[in-house]
Design an enzyme around this catalytic site. Sequence first.
Site, PDB file in Angstrom:
ATOM      1  N   GLU A  47      -0.327  -9.324  -0.481  1.00 36.42           N
ATOM      2  CA  GLU A  47      -1.749  -9.624  -0.274  1.00 36.42           C
ATOM      3  C   GLU A  47      -2.515  -9.646  -1.597  1.00 36.42           C
ATOM      4  O   GLU A  47      -3.386 -10.488  -1.813  1.00 36.42           O
ATOM      5  CB  GLU A  47      -2.348  -8.590   0.686  1.00 36.42           C
TER       6      GLU A  47
ATOM      7  N   GLU B  42       4.446  -5.031   7.573  1.00 35.68           N
ATOM      8  CA  GLU B  42       3.664  -3.982   8.239  1.00 35.68           C
ATOM      9  C   GLU B  42       4.084  -3.755   9.679  1.00 35.68           C
ATOM     10  O   GLU B  42       4.015  -2.641  10.192  1.00 35.68           O
ATOM     11  CB  GLU B  42       2.156  -4.320   8.187  1.00 35.68           C
TER      12      GLU B  42
ATOM     13  N   GLY C  24       0.772  -4.980   1.033  1.00 36.65           N
ATOM     14  CA  GLY C  24      -0.388  -5.081   0.140  1.00 36.65           C
ATOM     15  C   GLY C  24      -0.048  -5.738  -1.192  1.00 36.65           C
ATOM     16  O   GLY C  24      -0.930  -6.319  -1.833  1.00 36.65           O
TER      17      GLY C  24
ATOM     18  N   ALA D   9       0.870  -1.178   0.000  1.00 40.40           N
ATOM     19  CA  ALA D   9       0.000   0.000   0.000  1.00 40.40           C
ATOM     20  C   ALA D   9       0.908   1.229   0.000  1.00 40.40           C
ATOM     21  O   ALA D   9       2.074   1.147   0.390  1.00 40.40           O
ATOM     22  CB  ALA D   9      -0.890  -0.026   1.232  1.00 40.40           C
TER      23      ALA D   9
HETATM   24  N1  CAA Z   1       4.637   3.267  -0.558  1.00 40.26           N
HETATM   25  C1  CAA Z   1       5.045   4.422  -1.093  1.00 40.26           C
HETATM   26  N2  CAA Z   1       6.214   4.569  -1.753  1.00 40.26           N
HETATM   27  C2  CAA Z   1       6.998   3.482  -1.865  1.00 40.26           C
HETATM   28  C3  CAA Z   1       6.635   2.251  -1.315  1.00 40.26           C
HETATM   29  C4  CAA Z   1       5.389   2.153  -0.639  1.00 40.26           C
HETATM   30  N3  CAA Z   1       4.931   0.997  -0.133  1.00 40.26           N
HETATM   31  N4  CAA Z   1       7.618   1.362  -1.571  1.00 40.26           N
HETATM   32  C5  CAA Z   1       8.562   2.029  -2.266  1.00 40.26           C
HETATM   33  N5  CAA Z   1       8.189   3.310  -2.437  1.00 40.26           N
HETATM   34  C6  CAA Z   1       8.941   4.386  -3.125  1.00 40.26           C
HETATM   35  C7  CAA Z   1      10.090   4.881  -2.277  1.00 40.26           C
HETATM   36  O1  CAA Z   1       9.635   5.813  -1.320  1.00 40.26           O
HETATM   37  C8  CAA Z   1      10.965   5.484  -3.335  1.00 40.26           C
HETATM   38  O2  CAA Z   1      10.436   6.741  -3.701  1.00 40.26           O
HETATM   39  P1  CAA Z   1      11.404   8.052  -3.813  1.00 40.26           P
HETATM   40  O3  CAA Z   1      12.339   7.713  -4.959  1.00 40.26           O
HETATM   41  O4  CAA Z   1      10.448   9.154  -4.116  1.00 40.26           O
HETATM   42  O5  CAA Z   1      12.113   8.148  -2.506  1.00 40.26           O
HETATM   43  C9  CAA Z   1      10.787   4.544  -4.541  1.00 40.26           C
HETATM   44  O6  CAA Z   1       9.558   3.845  -4.286  1.00 40.26           O
HETATM   45  C10 CAA Z   1      11.879   3.528  -4.680  1.00 40.26           C
HETATM   46  O7  CAA Z   1      12.011   2.866  -3.434  1.00 40.26           O
HETATM   47  P2  CAA Z   1      13.432   2.672  -2.679  1.00 40.26           P
HETATM   48  O8  CAA Z   1      14.337   3.804  -2.983  1.00 40.26           O
HETATM   49  O9  CAA Z   1      13.137   2.391  -1.247  1.00 40.26           O
HETATM   50  O10 CAA Z   1      13.958   1.365  -3.455  1.00 40.26           O
HETATM   51  P3  CAA Z   1      14.902   0.206  -2.855  1.00 40.26           P
HETATM   52  O11 CAA Z   1      15.236  -0.657  -4.017  1.00 40.26           O
HETATM   53  O12 CAA Z   1      16.016   0.806  -2.073  1.00 40.26           O
HETATM   54  O13 CAA Z   1      13.981  -0.601  -1.824  1.00 40.26           O
HETATM   55  C11 CAA Z   1      11.959  -1.718  -1.081  1.00 40.26           C
HETATM   56  C12 CAA Z   1      12.853  -1.310  -2.279  1.00 40.26           C
HETATM   57  C13 CAA Z   1      12.704  -2.743  -0.214  1.00 40.26           C
HETATM   58  C14 CAA Z   1      10.713  -2.372  -1.675  1.00 40.26           C
HETATM   59  C15 CAA Z   1      11.612  -0.472  -0.235  1.00 40.26           C
HETATM   60  O14 CAA Z   1      11.118   0.545  -1.101  1.00 40.26           O
HETATM   61  C16 CAA Z   1      10.563  -0.721   0.802  1.00 40.26           C
HETATM   62  O15 CAA Z   1      10.868  -1.278   1.851  1.00 40.26           O
HETATM   63  N6  CAA Z   1       9.293  -0.303   0.539  1.00 40.26           N
HETATM   64  C17 CAA Z   1       8.222  -0.402   1.499  1.00 40.26           C
HETATM   65  C18 CAA Z   1       7.716  -1.836   1.619  1.00 40.26           C
HETATM   66  C19 CAA Z   1       6.606  -1.919   2.647  1.00 40.26           C
HETATM   67  O16 CAA Z   1       6.819  -1.668   3.830  1.00 40.26           O
HETATM   68  N7  CAA Z   1       5.394  -2.305   2.207  1.00 40.26           N
HETATM   69  C20 CAA Z   1       4.259  -2.454   3.066  1.00 40.26           C
HETATM   70  C21 CAA Z   1       3.399  -1.231   3.019  1.00 40.26           C
HETATM   71  S1  CAA Z   1       2.116  -1.259   4.242  1.00 40.26           S
HETATM   72  C22 CAA Z   1       0.844  -2.131   3.559  1.00 40.26           C
HETATM   73  O17 CAA Z   1       0.947  -2.642   2.441  1.00 40.26           O
HETATM   74  C23 CAA Z   1      -0.411  -2.228   4.373  1.00 40.26           C
HETATM   75  C24 CAA Z   1      -1.377  -3.245   3.928  1.00 40.26           C
HETATM   76  O18 CAA Z   1      -1.354  -4.377   4.384  1.00 40.26           O
HETATM   77  C25 CAA Z   1      -2.413  -2.951   2.961  1.00 40.26           C
END
Ligand code: CAA
Length: 259
Positions: free
Chosen positions: A112, A132, A109, A65
Site C-alpha cells: 500500500e 491481510e 501496508g 504494518a
Molecule cells: N510485522 C511484524 N514483524 C514482521 C512482519 C510484520 N508485518 N513481517 C516480518 N516480521 C518479522 C518476523 O516476525 C521476524 O521477526 P523475528 O525474527 O523476531 O521472528 C522477522 O521479521 C523476519 O521474518 P521471517 O522470519 O518471517 O522471514 P521470512 O523470510 O521467513 O518471511 C515474510 C518473510 C514472507 C515477509 C514473512 O515475514 C511474512 O509473511 N510477514 C508478514 C507479511 C504480512 O502479513 N503483512 C501484512 C501485515 S497486515 C497490514 O499490513 C495491514 C494493513 O493493510 C495496513
Amino acid sequence: MYEYIETSEPRPGVGQVTLNRPKALNALCTPLITELNTALQAFDSSPSISAIVLTGSERAFAAGADIKEMAPLTFSEAYTNSFIESWSLLTTTIKKPIIAAVSGHALGGGCELALMCDILYCTEKANFGQPEIKLGTVPGAGGSQRLTRAIGKARAMELILTGKNFTGLEAGSWGVAARTFPTYEELMEGALSTAETIAGHSKVAVMAAKEVVNKSQDLALRDGVEYERRVFHSLFGSQDQKIGMTAFAEKKKAEWTHK
Ligand code: CAA
C-alpha cells in the site's frame, strides 16, 4: 537522527528515504511512519530537493504494518487514535514527486505504501501482495482502493480474497509498476536517474504536474480536465513558463528559477 529510516541526497535535487528496520523486514511500526513523515516533510520543504526516492532493502521494501503492534489493538483504540490515518500524509501533503523503488517483499501496508507513491519501480522478483485476509482482516492503508484502480476489479478481488502474492514482473505487465529491473542495483540506478531527470525540470511545473495527474484518480473526467486547464492557466503566472518557452524559441537551454 532517525532510528528506523535513513535519509540522503544521492544526486543533485534528489532526496532518498531508506526504510531501515532490517530485523523486522521494515515492518511499518508507528514510530517508523512518524519518522518517514518527518523526513518526507523535510524534503518537501527543502529548497534543494525536487524529487524523492523511497526505498527499503534488497530483501524487503516493507513486510507490512507491524503485526505484533496491531495484534492487541481494540476497535476503540484503533478508531479513537485514527490508526493508520497518518500513513496517508504521503498522498495528502507531500507536493514533490515520490518514486518507490521496490525490491523484495512489499506486503500488506508495504504494498500500500508503494502504491501511494507517484511512480513505482521494482525488481522483476519483487514480492507484492495484500495478505491481510490470512490475518483475519482486510487492507487498511488504501490497498482495496488503489490496487483495484491500478489493476482492475477482477485481479484485485482475486488477490485480496485469496491473499496470494504477485511478482514484480506481473506488477510491470499489469501497469502497477512503471518499470521493472532485473537486479536491485539496476532498480536503484533507474529510480535515482529518473528522480534526477525530474529534478532537472522546473520545480513549480513538476509539482503542478504531480497534482493534476493525481486529481485524475479522484475526479470524473470532465471535472479533471477542467481542473487541469485551471492549473495550466495558472502556470502562465510562473517565471519558469516564460523562461521555458523563451528558451525554446531562442534555441537555448532553460535556466529554471523554480518560481
Ligand atoms: N510485522 C511484524 N514483524 C514482521 C512482519 C510484520 N508485518 N513481517 C516480518 N516480521 C518479522 C518476523 O516476525 C521476524 O521477526 P523475528 O525474527 O523476531 O521472528 C522477522 O521479521 C523476519 O521474518 P521471517 O522470519 O518471517 O522471514 P521470512 O523470510 O521467513 O518471511 C515474510 C518473510 C514472507 C515477509 C514473512 O515475514 C511474512 O509473511 N510477514 C508478514 C507479511 C504480512 O502479513 N503483512 C501484512 C501485515 S497486515 C497490514 O499490513 C495491514 C494493513 O493493510 C495496513
